[in-house]
Write a protein that holds these residues in place. Structure first.
Motif, PDB file in Angstrom:
ATOM      1  N   HIS A  39       0.850  -1.188   0.000  1.00 58.07           N
ATOM      2  CA  HIS A  39       0.000   0.000   0.000  1.00 58.07           C
ATOM      3  C   HIS A  39       0.890   1.243   0.000  1.00 58.07           C
ATOM      4  N   PRO A  40       0.595   2.238  -0.876  1.00 61.43           N
ATOM      5  CA  PRO A  40      -0.618   2.411  -1.678  1.00 61.43           C
ATOM      6  C   PRO A  40      -0.523   1.946  -3.136  1.00 61.43           C
ATOM      7  N   ASP A  41       0.441   1.082  -3.464  1.00 60.78           N
ATOM      8  CA  ASP A  41       0.635   0.725  -4.871  1.00 60.78           C
ATOM      9  C   ASP A  41      -0.645   0.160  -5.503  1.00 60.78           C
ATOM     10  N   SER A  64      -5.921  -1.807  10.092  1.00 60.15           N
ATOM     11  CA  SER A  64      -5.286  -2.240  11.347  1.00 60.15           C
ATOM     12  C   SER A  64      -5.867  -3.572  11.811  1.00 60.15           C
ATOM     13  N   GLU A  65      -7.184  -3.760  11.639  1.00 60.19           N
ATOM     14  CA  GLU A  65      -7.813  -5.015  12.059  1.00 60.19           C
ATOM     15  C   GLU A  65      -7.385  -6.170  11.162  1.00 60.19           C
ATOM     16  N   TYR A 106      -0.294  -9.886   6.571  1.00 59.36           N
ATOM     17  CA  TYR A 106      -0.727  -8.721   5.805  1.00 59.36           C
ATOM     18  C   TYR A 106       0.130  -7.487   6.064  1.00 59.36           C
ATOM     19  N   GLU A 107       1.137  -7.604   6.948  1.00 56.62           N
ATOM     20  CA  GLU A 107       2.119  -6.512   7.047  1.00 56.62           C
ATOM     21  C   GLU A 107       2.840  -6.319   5.721  1.00 56.62           C
ATOM     22  N   ALA A 108       2.979  -7.398   4.944  1.00 58.42           N
ATOM     23  CA  ALA A 108       3.620  -7.269   3.625  1.00 58.42           C
ATOM     24  C   ALA A 108       2.793  -6.377   2.711  1.00 58.42           C
ATOM     25  N   VAL A 109       1.471  -6.371   2.909  1.00 60.01           N
ATOM     26  CA  VAL A 109       0.569  -5.569   2.087  1.00 60.01           C
ATOM     27  C   VAL A 109       0.456  -4.146   2.610  1.00 60.01           C
ATOM     28  N   ASP A 143       3.298   0.655   9.868  1.00 62.53           N
ATOM     29  CA  ASP A 143       3.082   2.008  10.399  1.00 62.53           C
ATOM     30  C   ASP A 143       1.586   2.257  10.561  1.00 62.53           C
ATOM     31  N   PRO A 144       1.110   2.545  11.767  1.00 62.72           N
ATOM     32  CA  PRO A 144      -0.324   2.813  11.948  1.00 62.72           C
ATOM     33  C   PRO A 144      -0.849   3.939  11.058  1.00 62.72           C
ATOM     34  N   ALA A 145       0.000   4.904  10.717  1.00 60.74           N
ATOM     35  CA  ALA A 145      -0.456   5.969   9.809  1.00 60.74           C
ATOM     36  C   ALA A 145      -0.753   5.400   8.426  1.00 60.74           C
ATOM     37  N   GLY A 146       0.052   4.444   8.008  1.00 59.87           N
ATOM     38  CA  GLY A 146      -0.199   3.778   6.732  1.00 59.87           C
ATOM     39  C   GLY A 146      -1.466   2.950   6.775  1.00 59.87           C
TER      40      GLY A 146
END
Length: 249
Positions: free
Chosen positions: A73-75, A146-147, A155-158, A162-165
């Motif tokens: 994200h955001p790609d 976040s959920e 899904y961290e790979a996606v 960063d919580p802002a992301g």
């Protein structure tokens, strides 16, 4: 633009056989956990369904996350917004109406169409705004990144760490007024259904039109497979009604 992005933002256009102009255009965004699938996924029933409604059907690709390519994200959503903008810009050449370009998607695609139509920064890259989308069908997804990450760290790979992301990637974080009409399909676990229903409620509370299909009788894959399938009563009648109303000039 970025050659890597250009290479991945491919789309196929399926015009109805009967000649016409200024038709609605249905843009379909496939699912696959932001990491697999392509624009040919399970569209065989969808093409005749939307042709029967007088629409041009377009199915798009977007960059996918793999273990090695660094796509994150955001790609994905940047590519979906770029494809929408291209279709709108070329609508007349495609026999369609630029004011009636409809975004529909399943699973990851359902998340991406919802994000394009809520977080204004992606369409703003093309001089467009969420209301330039005629309407949005978001079928069986989650709306708070976040959920998604907390449920499954893969899904961290996606979405990154960063919580802002995560907030940037969450349709639920960007609900405001003057958004296109939405149709959701809600099913699955209690928290997943709650996230879907809460998103619909937030859209309505902000003054937007939002309805939800009760897809609890279906599996995640069936939500996609049933759209346009012969005899389907759970998804198809509601999708047809929504697209028909949305496509009426």
């Amino acid at each position: 633009g970025d050659p890597a992005s250009d290479a991945m933002t491919l789309l196929d256009v399926y015009p109805p056989e009967a000649p016409g102009c200024l038709r609605p255009i249905v843009v379909w965004v496939h699912g696959g956990a932001w990491s697999v699938g392509d624009r040919t996924n399970r569209i065989a029933d969808k093409i005749p369904l939307f042709h029967g409604l007088g629409a041009v059907f377009v199915s798009i690709d977007y960059r996918l996350t793999s273990a090695t390519n660094g796509v994150q994200h955001p790609d994905h959503v940047v590519d979906v917004a770029a494809a929408f903008a291209w279709v709108r810009e070329h609508a007349l050449e495609l026999g369609g109406d630029p004011e009636r370009v409809i975004l529909l998607g399943h699973s990851a695609g359902a998340h991406l169409v919802a994000l394009v139509a809520t977080n204004p920064r992606f369409l703003a890259m093309h001089g467009l705004a969420p209301r330039d989308v005629a309407c949005v069908g978001s079928y069986d997804s989650e709306y708070t990144a976040s959920e998604i990450v907390m449920r499954d760290a893969a899904y961290e790979a996606v979405f990154g760490t960063d919580p802002a992301g995560w907030e940037d990637a969450s349709p639920s974080a960007h609900v405001g007024p003057d958004l296109p009409p939405f149709q959701l399909a809600c099913r699955g676990s209690g928290p997943r259904v709650a996230q879907c229903e809460d998103f619909a409620a937030a859209l309505r509370d902000a003054g937007n039109e939002a309805s939800s299909i009760d897809a609890s009788a279906l599996s995640h894959e069936e939500v996609n497979e049933r759209i346009g399938a012969a005899g389907d009563t759970v998804m198809t009648p509601f999708v047809v009604d929504f697209v028909t109303r949305c496509a009426t000039p």
